[in-house]
Design an enzyme around this catalytic site. Sequence first.
Site, PDB file in Angstrom:
ATOM      1  N   ASN A  42      29.603  -5.596  30.124  1.00 47.70           N
ATOM      2  CA  ASN A  42      30.749  -4.718  29.891  1.00 47.70           C
ATOM      3  C   ASN A  42      30.366  -3.279  30.220  1.00 47.70           C
ATOM      4  OD1 ASN A  42      29.094  -4.887  27.552  1.00 47.70           O
ATOM      5  ND2 ASN A  42      30.742  -4.206  26.220  1.00 47.70           N
ATOM      6  N   GLU A  44      31.920   0.400  29.565  1.00 45.87           N
ATOM      7  CA  GLU A  44      32.967   1.156  28.873  1.00 45.87           C
ATOM      8  C   GLU A  44      33.188   2.513  29.526  1.00 45.87           C
ATOM      9  OE1 GLU A  44      32.087   1.031  24.654  1.00 45.87           O
ATOM     10  OE2 GLU A  44      32.671  -1.083  24.588  1.00 45.87           O
ATOM     11  N   CYS A  53      35.321  -5.651  31.216  1.00 48.05           N
ATOM     12  CA  CYS A  53      34.582  -6.680  30.461  1.00 48.05           C
ATOM     13  C   CYS A  53      33.469  -7.292  31.312  1.00 48.05           C
ATOM     14  CB  CYS A  53      35.514  -7.798  30.045  1.00 48.05           C
ATOM     15  SG  CYS A  53      36.704  -7.367  28.777  1.00 48.05           S
ATOM     16  N   GLU A  55      32.758 -10.413  31.832  1.00 43.22           N
ATOM     17  CA  GLU A  55      33.187 -11.552  32.651  1.00 43.22           C
ATOM     18  C   GLU A  55      33.808 -11.086  33.963  1.00 43.22           C
ATOM     19  OE1 GLU A  55      33.816 -10.837  29.513  1.00 43.22           O
ATOM     20  OE2 GLU A  55      34.323 -12.597  28.331  1.00 43.22           O
ATOM     21  N   CYS A  90      38.086 -12.545  26.578  1.00 41.87           N
ATOM     22  CA  CYS A  90      39.404 -12.047  26.176  1.00 41.87           C
ATOM     23  C   CYS A  90      40.476 -12.645  27.087  1.00 41.87           C
ATOM     24  CB  CYS A  90      39.437 -10.517  26.232  1.00 41.87           C
ATOM     25  SG  CYS A  90      39.547  -9.855  27.910  1.00 41.87           S
TER      26      CYS A  90
HETATM   27  N1  THU Z   1      34.411  -7.320  26.016  1.00 43.37           N
HETATM   28  C1  THU Z   1      33.888  -8.053  27.028  1.00 43.37           C
HETATM   29  O1  THU Z   1      33.004  -7.599  27.759  1.00 43.37           O
HETATM   30  N2  THU Z   1      34.372  -9.289  27.238  1.00 43.37           N
HETATM   31  C2  THU Z   1      35.368  -9.861  26.501  1.00 43.37           C
HETATM   32  O2  THU Z   1      35.857 -10.924  26.859  1.00 43.37           O
HETATM   33  C3  THU Z   1      35.842  -9.205  25.298  1.00 43.37           C
HETATM   34  C4  THU Z   1      35.446  -7.781  25.131  1.00 43.37           C
HETATM   35  C5  THU Z   1      33.907  -5.957  25.800  1.00 43.37           C
HETATM   36  C6  THU Z   1      34.885  -4.867  26.092  1.00 43.37           C
HETATM   37  C7  THU Z   1      34.373  -3.743  25.222  1.00 43.37           C
HETATM   38  O3  THU Z   1      33.379  -3.033  25.956  1.00 43.37           O
HETATM   39  C8  THU Z   1      33.714  -4.427  24.059  1.00 43.37           C
HETATM   40  O4  THU Z   1      33.532  -5.781  24.444  1.00 43.37           O
HETATM   41  C9  THU Z   1      34.512  -4.371  22.771  1.00 43.37           C
HETATM   42  O5  THU Z   1      35.806  -4.807  22.992  1.00 43.37           O
END
Ligand code: THU
Length: 136
Positions: A42, A44, A53, A55, A90
């Site tokens: 991920n 940010e 994310c 994935e 997600c």
């Molecule tokens: N996140 C992912 O990388 N993958 C997911 O499927 C769910 C959420 C990350 C996004 C963000 O940086 C952190 O998790 C908290 O939501």
Amino acid sequence: MDKKDLFKLAIKAMKNSYAPYSEYNVGAALLCKNGNIFKGCNIENASYSVTNCAERTALFSAIANGEREFSAICVVGGKNGEITDYAFPCGVCRQALSEFCDSDFKIFVGKNEDDIKEFTLENLLPCSFDKSKLGE
Ligand code: THU
């Protein structure tokens, strides 16, 4: 490549996670049908919604490198990189995967090498909206 190996690569991918805001680190390892593997984490952003994310990082990296066919992904994650629970993809990532992956595409989520759960894309994204609905 078995699920334990894919899990280990997802853990490696998580090490590159950039998550200064949520401090929730995620790693993903995406297995292509030809055996190639793409890792993702991920990423940010101060403008929160720009966050990508793990994935989708893995998927987009693979697509950008010419891959189109995938068999499995393993996802791991936890606050400050400590994995205490399964990290499910997600909804946005499930939909992104559905563009390129068949319903039997495997999704592994794990707490450790000996505790890995297996799902299919169909399990996690039933009745999905895909290109077949557009007559493509
Ligand atoms: N996140 C992912 O990388 N993958 C997911 O499927 C769910 C959420 C990350 C996004 C963000 O940086 C952190 O998790 C908290 O939501």
